[in-house]
Design a protein around this motif. Sequence first.
Motif, PDB file in Angstrom:
ATOM      1  N   THR A  92     -16.171  -4.279  -1.299  1.00 22.36           N
ATOM      2  CA  THR A  92     -17.477  -4.690  -1.810  1.00 22.36           C
ATOM      3  C   THR A  92     -18.391  -3.474  -1.976  1.00 22.36           C
ATOM      4  O   THR A  92     -19.109  -3.354  -2.972  1.00 22.36           O
ATOM      5  CB  THR A  92     -18.132  -5.729  -0.872  1.00 22.36           C
ATOM      6  N   VAL A  93     -18.354  -2.562  -1.018  1.00 17.62           N
ATOM      7  CA  VAL A  93     -19.161  -1.343  -1.119  1.00 17.62           C
ATOM      8  C   VAL A  93     -18.699  -0.510  -2.313  1.00 17.62           C
ATOM      9  O   VAL A  93     -19.527   0.045  -3.047  1.00 17.62           O
ATOM     10  CB  VAL A  93     -19.098  -0.527   0.201  1.00 17.62           C
ATOM     11  N   GLU A  94     -17.388  -0.444  -2.517  1.00 15.16           N
ATOM     12  CA  GLU A  94     -16.884   0.292  -3.687  1.00 15.16           C
ATOM     13  C   GLU A  94     -17.387  -0.335  -4.981  1.00 15.16           C
ATOM     14  O   GLU A  94     -17.808   0.377  -5.902  1.00 15.16           O
ATOM     15  CB  GLU A  94     -15.349   0.334  -3.675  1.00 15.16           C
ATOM     16  N   ASP A  95     -17.350  -1.658  -5.058  1.00 25.03           N
ATOM     17  CA  ASP A  95     -17.851  -2.351  -6.256  1.00 25.03           C
ATOM     18  C   ASP A  95     -19.345  -2.092  -6.454  1.00 25.03           C
ATOM     19  O   ASP A  95     -19.804  -1.840  -7.578  1.00 25.03           O
ATOM     20  CB  ASP A  95     -17.599  -3.857  -6.156  1.00 25.03           C
ATOM     21  N   LEU A  96     -20.106  -2.173  -5.351  1.00 28.58           N
ATOM     22  CA  LEU A  96     -21.544  -1.930  -5.437  1.00 28.58           C
ATOM     23  C   LEU A  96     -21.834  -0.499  -5.879  1.00 28.58           C
ATOM     24  O   LEU A  96     -22.794  -0.248  -6.617  1.00 28.58           O
ATOM     25  CB  LEU A  96     -22.213  -2.185  -4.082  1.00 28.58           C
ATOM     26  N   SER A  97     -21.006   0.429  -5.418  1.00 27.74           N
ATOM     27  CA  SER A  97     -21.222   1.843  -5.748  1.00 27.74           C
ATOM     28  C   SER A  97     -21.136   2.090  -7.244  1.00 27.74           C
ATOM     29  O   SER A  97     -21.824   2.963  -7.776  1.00 27.74           O
ATOM     30  CB  SER A  97     -20.193   2.721  -5.033  1.00 27.74           C
ATOM     31  N   ARG A  98     -20.285   1.346  -7.897  1.00 28.27           N
ATOM     32  CA  ARG A  98     -20.138   1.511  -9.348  1.00 28.27           C
ATOM     33  C   ARG A  98     -21.314   0.916 -10.110  1.00 28.27           C
ATOM     34  O   ARG A  98     -21.655   1.378 -11.199  1.00 28.27           O
ATOM     35  CB  ARG A  98     -18.831   0.880  -9.819  1.00 28.27           C
ATOM     36  N   LYS A  99     -21.944  -0.115  -9.540  1.00 28.60           N
ATOM     37  CA  LYS A  99     -23.006  -0.829 -10.250  1.00 28.60           C
ATOM     38  C   LYS A  99     -24.411  -0.410  -9.832  1.00 28.60           C
ATOM     39  O   LYS A  99     -25.340  -0.485 -10.631  1.00 28.60           O
ATOM     40  CB  LYS A  99     -22.864  -2.335 -10.002  1.00 28.60           C
ATOM     41  N   ALA A 100     -24.575  -0.014  -8.603  1.00 27.68           N
ATOM     42  CA  ALA A 100     -25.913   0.210  -8.046  1.00 27.68           C
ATOM     43  C   ALA A 100     -26.403   1.629  -8.297  1.00 27.68           C
ATOM     44  O   ALA A 100     -25.622   2.544  -8.532  1.00 27.68           O
ATOM     45  CB  ALA A 100     -25.875  -0.064  -6.547  1.00 27.68           C
ATOM     46  N   PRO A 101     -27.703   1.811  -8.192  1.00 28.87           N
ATOM     47  CA  PRO A 101     -28.269   3.170  -8.275  1.00 28.87           C
ATOM     48  C   PRO A 101     -27.757   4.020  -7.105  1.00 28.87           C
ATOM     49  O   PRO A 101     -27.353   3.487  -6.074  1.00 28.87           O
ATOM     50  CB  PRO A 101     -29.786   2.945  -8.154  1.00 28.87           C
ATOM     51  N   ALA A 102     -27.822   5.323  -7.274  1.00 23.96           N
ATOM     52  CA  ALA A 102     -27.233   6.254  -6.301  1.00 23.96           C
ATOM     53  C   ALA A 102     -27.786   6.072  -4.893  1.00 23.96           C
ATOM     54  O   ALA A 102     -27.031   6.069  -3.916  1.00 23.96           O
ATOM     55  CB  ALA A 102     -27.456   7.690  -6.760  1.00 23.96           C
ATOM     56  N   GLU A 103     -29.104   5.901  -4.739  1.00 23.16           N
ATOM     57  CA  GLU A 103     -29.682   5.786  -3.388  1.00 23.16           C
ATOM     58  C   GLU A 103     -29.247   4.495  -2.702  1.00 23.16           C
ATOM     59  O   GLU A 103     -28.980   4.488  -1.499  1.00 23.16           O
ATOM     60  CB  GLU A 103     -31.219   5.917  -3.399  1.00 23.16           C
ATOM     61  N   VAL A 104     -29.121   3.414  -3.444  1.00 20.61           N
ATOM     62  CA  VAL A 104     -28.665   2.138  -2.872  1.00 20.61           C
ATOM     63  C   VAL A 104     -27.186   2.252  -2.511  1.00 20.61           C
ATOM     64  O   VAL A 104     -26.755   1.838  -1.429  1.00 20.61           O
ATOM     65  CB  VAL A 104     -28.895   0.970  -3.866  1.00 20.61           C
ATOM     66  N   SER A 105     -26.439   2.842  -3.418  1.00 22.26           N
ATOM     67  CA  SER A 105     -25.012   3.033  -3.199  1.00 22.26           C
ATOM     68  C   SER A 105     -24.769   3.876  -1.946  1.00 22.26           C
ATOM     69  O   SER A 105     -23.916   3.549  -1.117  1.00 22.26           O
ATOM     70  CB  SER A 105     -24.413   3.717  -4.429  1.00 22.26           C
ATOM     71  N   GLN A 106     -25.547   4.947  -1.792  1.00 23.66           N
ATOM     72  CA  GLN A 106     -25.392   5.821  -0.629  1.00 23.66           C
ATOM     73  C   GLN A 106     -25.721   5.089   0.664  1.00 23.66           C
ATOM     74  O   GLN A 106     -25.063   5.281   1.680  1.00 23.66           O
ATOM     75  CB  GLN A 106     -26.290   7.071  -0.783  1.00 23.66           C
ATOM     76  N   LYS A 107     -26.704   4.213   0.625  1.00 26.97           N
ATOM     77  CA  LYS A 107     -27.087   3.448   1.817  1.00 26.97           C
ATOM     78  C   LYS A 107     -25.905   2.595   2.292  1.00 26.97           C
ATOM     79  O   LYS A 107     -25.565   2.589   3.473  1.00 26.97           O
ATOM     80  CB  LYS A 107     -28.285   2.552   1.495  1.00 26.97           C
ATOM     81  N   TYR A 108     -25.277   1.900   1.356  1.00 26.33           N
ATOM     82  CA  TYR A 108     -24.144   1.042   1.726  1.00 26.33           C
ATOM     83  C   TYR A 108     -22.926   1.859   2.155  1.00 26.33           C
ATOM     84  O   TYR A 108     -22.209   1.481   3.078  1.00 26.33           O
ATOM     85  CB  TYR A 108     -23.790   0.085   0.587  1.00 26.33           C
ATOM     86  N   ARG A 109     -22.702   2.983   1.491  1.00 22.40           N
ATOM     87  CA  ARG A 109     -21.583   3.847   1.882  1.00 22.40           C
ATOM     88  C   ARG A 109     -21.770   4.379   3.308  1.00 22.40           C
ATOM     89  O   ARG A 109     -20.832   4.403   4.086  1.00 22.40           O
ATOM     90  CB  ARG A 109     -21.433   5.025   0.911  1.00 22.40           C
ATOM     91  N   SER A 110     -22.974   4.812   3.610  1.00 23.65           N
ATOM     92  CA  SER A 110     -23.263   5.308   4.965  1.00 23.65           C
ATOM     93  C   SER A 110     -23.027   4.227   5.999  1.00 23.65           C
ATOM     94  O   SER A 110     -22.441   4.472   7.066  1.00 23.65           O
ATOM     95  CB  SER A 110     -24.715   5.787   5.063  1.00 23.65           C
ATOM     96  N   GLU A 111     -23.488   3.034   5.682  1.00 26.51           N
ATOM     97  CA  GLU A 111     -23.336   1.899   6.594  1.00 26.51           C
ATOM     98  C   GLU A 111     -21.858   1.603   6.867  1.00 26.51           C
ATOM     99  O   GLU A 111     -21.451   1.446   8.023  1.00 26.51           O
ATOM    100  CB  GLU A 111     -24.022   0.679   5.959  1.00 26.51           C
ATOM    101  N   ILE A 112     -21.061   1.573   5.809  1.00 30.86           N
ATOM    102  CA  ILE A 112     -19.633   1.240   5.981  1.00 30.86           C
ATOM    103  C   ILE A 112     -18.891   2.399   6.656  1.00 30.86           C
ATOM    104  O   ILE A 112     -17.959   2.163   7.433  1.00 30.86           O
ATOM    105  CB  ILE A 112     -18.964   0.834   4.642  1.00 30.86           C
ATOM    106  N   GLU A 113     -19.304   3.643   6.427  1.00 33.74           N
ATOM    107  CA  GLU A 113     -18.657   4.783   7.080  1.00 33.74           C
ATOM    108  C   GLU A 113     -18.852   4.738   8.589  1.00 33.74           C
ATOM    109  O   GLU A 113     -17.933   5.036   9.352  1.00 33.74           O
ATOM    110  CB  GLU A 113     -19.189   6.101   6.509  1.00 33.74           C
TER     111      GLU A 113
END
Length: 156
Positions: A67-88
């Motif tokens: 889901t984070v990967e999917d969001l990363s493709r669609k979301a703006p960079a700052e939102v994408s980074q927030k979710y990536r950090s959370e999942i990491e």
Amino acid sequence: FDSLPPAHYKETMTTILSWIQQSETKLSIPQVAVAEYEIMEQRLRELKALQSSLQEQQKGLNYLSTTVEDLSRKAPAEVSQKYRSEIEVIIGRWKKLSSQLVEHCQKLEELMTKLQRFQNDTKTLKKWMAEVNVFLKEEWPALGDSEVLEKQLEQC
């Protein structure tokens, strides 16, 4: 709107975080020296159950990652980074928990083997000591009976 995760994502995130927290708490219980095999067996069963539970929760973690990967493709960079950090952070805790579980199981199994060996050796030693005690309490032969004295010398 595409940059927001589905409701199921938040539910899964909460479930996974709660499970990780509970598991970390269970693993943080201090390991005490136990000389009772049954208690060690019980602890091993608990750890194995936790490992099974970890495998069951793996689907949820996989869902969060994709889901984070999917969001990363669609979301703006700052939102994408927030979710990536959370999942990491979650994946890091997950990996640490997984390796601790394996380590605790292996260590406990080794200790159980050592305890079993020690108990068997102790039992053998006690049996031998009882036999020696019986031998030492036997009546000594008369001084002129060389044949009996030789047999007793061999036994010693």
